[in-house]
Design a protein around this motif. Sequence first.
Motif, PDB file in Angstrom:
ATOM      1  N   ASN A 161       0.841  -1.190   0.000  1.00  0.00           N
ATOM      2  CA  ASN A 161       0.000   0.000   0.000  1.00  0.00           C
ATOM      3  C   ASN A 161       0.882   1.248   0.000  1.00  0.00           C
ATOM      4  O   ASN A 161       1.285   1.754   1.041  1.00  0.00           O
ATOM      5  CB  ASN A 161      -0.920  -0.016   1.221  1.00  0.00           C
ATOM      6  CG  ASN A 161      -1.980   1.073   1.166  1.00  0.00           C
ATOM      7  OD1 ASN A 161      -1.784   2.123   0.561  1.00  0.00           O
ATOM      8  ND2 ASN A 161      -3.102   0.821   1.812  1.00  0.00           N
ATOM      9  N   GLU A 197      -3.855   3.024  -2.880  1.00  0.00           N
ATOM     10  CA  GLU A 197      -4.994   2.435  -2.172  1.00  0.00           C
ATOM     11  C   GLU A 197      -6.207   2.294  -3.086  1.00  0.00           C
ATOM     12  O   GLU A 197      -7.028   1.384  -2.901  1.00  0.00           O
ATOM     13  CB  GLU A 197      -5.333   3.283  -0.949  1.00  0.00           C
ATOM     14  CG  GLU A 197      -6.135   2.547   0.099  1.00  0.00           C
ATOM     15  CD  GLU A 197      -6.012   3.168   1.472  1.00  0.00           C
ATOM     16  OE1 GLU A 197      -6.910   3.953   1.831  1.00  0.00           O
ATOM     17  OE2 GLU A 197      -5.015   2.872   2.166  1.00  0.00           O
ATOM     18  N   GLU A 203      -7.653  -5.195   2.374  1.00  0.00           N
ATOM     19  CA  GLU A 203      -6.720  -5.012   3.482  1.00  0.00           C
ATOM     20  C   GLU A 203      -6.969  -6.149   4.467  1.00  0.00           C
ATOM     21  O   GLU A 203      -8.090  -6.310   4.970  1.00  0.00           O
ATOM     22  CB  GLU A 203      -6.937  -3.669   4.177  1.00  0.00           C
ATOM     23  CG  GLU A 203      -6.031  -3.462   5.386  1.00  0.00           C
ATOM     24  CD  GLU A 203      -6.240  -2.121   6.075  1.00  0.00           C
ATOM     25  OE1 GLU A 203      -6.023  -2.066   7.308  1.00  0.00           O
ATOM     26  OE2 GLU A 203      -6.622  -1.144   5.389  1.00  0.00           O
ATOM     27  N   TYR A 245      -1.866  -6.470   1.919  1.00  0.00           N
ATOM     28  CA  TYR A 245      -2.742  -5.885   0.910  1.00  0.00           C
ATOM     29  C   TYR A 245      -2.752  -6.744  -0.347  1.00  0.00           C
ATOM     30  O   TYR A 245      -1.708  -7.236  -0.791  1.00  0.00           O
ATOM     31  CB  TYR A 245      -2.280  -4.462   0.592  1.00  0.00           C
ATOM     32  CG  TYR A 245      -2.362  -3.560   1.806  1.00  0.00           C
ATOM     33  CD1 TYR A 245      -3.558  -2.921   2.124  1.00  0.00           C
ATOM     34  CD2 TYR A 245      -1.277  -3.393   2.653  1.00  0.00           C
ATOM     35  CE1 TYR A 245      -3.655  -2.116   3.256  1.00  0.00           C
ATOM     36  CE2 TYR A 245      -1.366  -2.597   3.784  1.00  0.00           C
ATOM     37  CZ  TYR A 245      -2.558  -1.963   4.083  1.00  0.00           C
ATOM     38  OH  TYR A 245      -2.657  -1.180   5.211  1.00  0.00           O
TER      39      TYR A 245
END
Length: 265
Positions: A161, A197, A203, A245
Amino acid sequence: MTTIVFLHAHPDDESTQTSGAMARASAEGDRVVVVYATNGDHGDAPEDLADGETVVHRRRVEAEASAQATGTQQIVWLGYADSGMSGWDQNDAEDALHGADVDVVAKQLAAVLDEEDADVLVGYDWHGNYGHPDHVKVHHVAHRAAELAARRPRLLESTMNRTRMAADRQARLDRGEKVDWDPSAPMDDGNPLGSTEEEISWEVDVSPYLEQRRAAVRAHESQGDTAWMRSMPDEEFATMFGAEYYIEPGRTEPIEKGWPFRPPD
């Protein structure tokens, strides 16, 4: 029980990228398989190599120790040589992963997926997080193997991320700390690290498994490029490694906190 196959470029990549999910899946009763595309032969040669011991042998031993830490049940080696970083002579070695035919490698991986009747396959994002030729090849191989498998698995791409890391860097700079590393700077292929993101699908909270993550990283003690992670203070380690992630190709929803390691619908 869900069977999850993690494809990694080199022994130690699993420890820094997906060891939290591997430990969590194992703890929850799922079957975890790690496939290493290369043998990591261009890694650091430790000073304590015994007579007749090779870097490849040492890294296999370390991979087994990492598997013990995460509860991984099966290790598979595809047998390719480490291609080195972009532009290195090793890129063109006869047995290097970089030059291998994607379909050939993907068929090897698809055979593992079929043997395991895998529900989920994890590879890397489009540029392998930082552009290493072997990581980029892993991205393509994972996508092709998912197509070739007898039963198509759910495909996830491990990423980093960049948005979160850049914000953390700026906060440290604002506090007057010296920060030498910039995730938005060009990496091995000229692209910044990981993904924004907005590009990330999931996540995954792995904070309860930080002890296993640290043990996995420390298992690869012969490799100098992860020494800073092995010596990181607990609080800093938790900040950096408490979440993982993943991108799910084709998923358009905003990033979601959850556990995507389940069979496809």
